[in-house]
Write a protein that holds these residues in place. Structure first.
Motif: not given
Length: 355
Positions: A57-84
């Protein structure tokens, strides 16, 4: 990210992300609304600095999907260590681009203090041209479900296990009527506005008193407003011209037939005992015609040293209405796969109350 307390109001055109060099997948706009706690990794199926996970029940900024019809999203998680920017499985939530402000019981906007008449969801449309003819009837054995960790905390399970829902102790209970294929969820704008909201905060359904009473009799989950979740997630994809009223009236009719059949008698007569899937399939053949048992899938769960029946999922094919024959609908459906009885080899028909 933004926490969703009781609703999500997303404005079109906001929160867009432009990727830079090295972004391999198709770019996306909007948000990822998490439904589960899932690992958010630096690389797909890779390392996870800080053991970061999504929060339901938390909404994150979404950046991309790994491929058309893919199975992973890249999202932004503020404060995540090393890379958000982290990767999360598509199945863990929903990509939402925009949605209007949700209606609330009382007619007000979220936080607006209500006012006016209670608004109702699932209203009739008068258009049955899209009504689903490929469905799955999910029939729970409520004592088994209430034995599981997922079931025990629910209001209806606490009542059942305390002996206060005797009718649910010896017959099948309604989980839902699910349009197929699997994954056909949240099919209208109204339904999407309810996604991620607690059941009791979802828009109330437009049901007659008679249907509401009959539904409470066959669906113990009404004690936790589970009918709202079922309608918006699944019933919105049924596209009944009569809205929630017709959807649940059709489902109740099918459950009345199931609970009057030799299948229900078999379960009731073997409470506390083991039944094989072959026994259950034979009861379906007796009740609804030769071959009906091949249209049934089984869900069981481990409870200590026992396996217990949790649910039957019955394939249906054809238009469902007040006069529909459950047997005809079953026999018109394709047979289930050979894995339909996995995990239920000699499962117990659990009795009400924690064992």
């Amino acid at each position: 990210m933004r926490t969703i307390v009781s609703a999500v109001a997303l404005a079109a055109g906001a929160g867009l992300w432009s990727g830079g060099p090295g972004w391999a997948g198709p770019m996306l706009e909007g948000w990822f609304i998490a439904e589960d706690t899932c690992p958010a990794t630096r690389k797909i199926d890779g390392s996870n600095p800080g053991n970061v996970a999504t929060e339901p029940r938390v909404a994150y900024d979404i950046l991309e999907i790994n491929r058309d019809g893919g199975d992973f999203y890249r999202i932004r998680i503020p404060g995540a260590p090393q890379i958000e920017e982290r990767w999360v499985a598509v199945r863990c939530g929903t990509h939402v681009v925009a949605a209007g402000p949700p209606r609330r019981p009382g007619g007000g906007e979220p936080g607006g203090g209500g006012g006016g008449d209670t608004e109702l969801g699932g209203l009739p449309t008068g258009d049955d041209s899209r009504e689903s003819t490929d469905n799955l009837l999910a029939a729970s054995w409520q004592p088994g479900f209430c034995e599981t960790g997922a079931g025990r905390p629910k209001t209806e399970c606490m009542l059942l296990n305390a002996g206060q829902l005797p009718d649910a102790a010896d017959r099948f209970s309604m989980h839902g009527l699910w349009p197929q294929p699997n994954g056909n969820f949240w099919c209208t704008d109204e339904a999407l506005r309810q996604k991620g909201i607690d059941n009791e905060d979802m828009l109330p359904l437009a049901l007659s008193d008679a249907t509401r009473e009959a539904l409470a009799d066959v669906m113990p989950g009404t004690h936790s407003e589970f009918q709202r979740y079922q309608f918006y997630k699944h019933g919105s994809c049924f596209f009944a011209a009569g809205g929630a009223e017709e959807y649940f009236r059709d489902a109740i009719n099918l459950f009345d037939q199931l609970n009057a059949s030799p299948v229900a008698v078999l379960f009731r007569d073997h409470i506390g005992e083991r039944l094989s899937p072959a026994d259950v399939k034979a009861a379906f053949d007796t009740a609804f015609g030769p071959g009906a048992g091949r249209r049934v899938q089984f869900e069981c769960d481990a409870d200590g040293r026992r396996d217990i029946y949790i649910e039957l999922r019955i394939a249906l094919r054809g238009r469902i209405d007040d006069a529909a024959s459950l047997g005809d609908l079953i026999l018109a459906a394709p047979p289930a796969s050979d894995t339909a009885e996995s995990g239920c080899a000699r499962a117990v028909v659990d009795r009400a109350g924690l064992q």
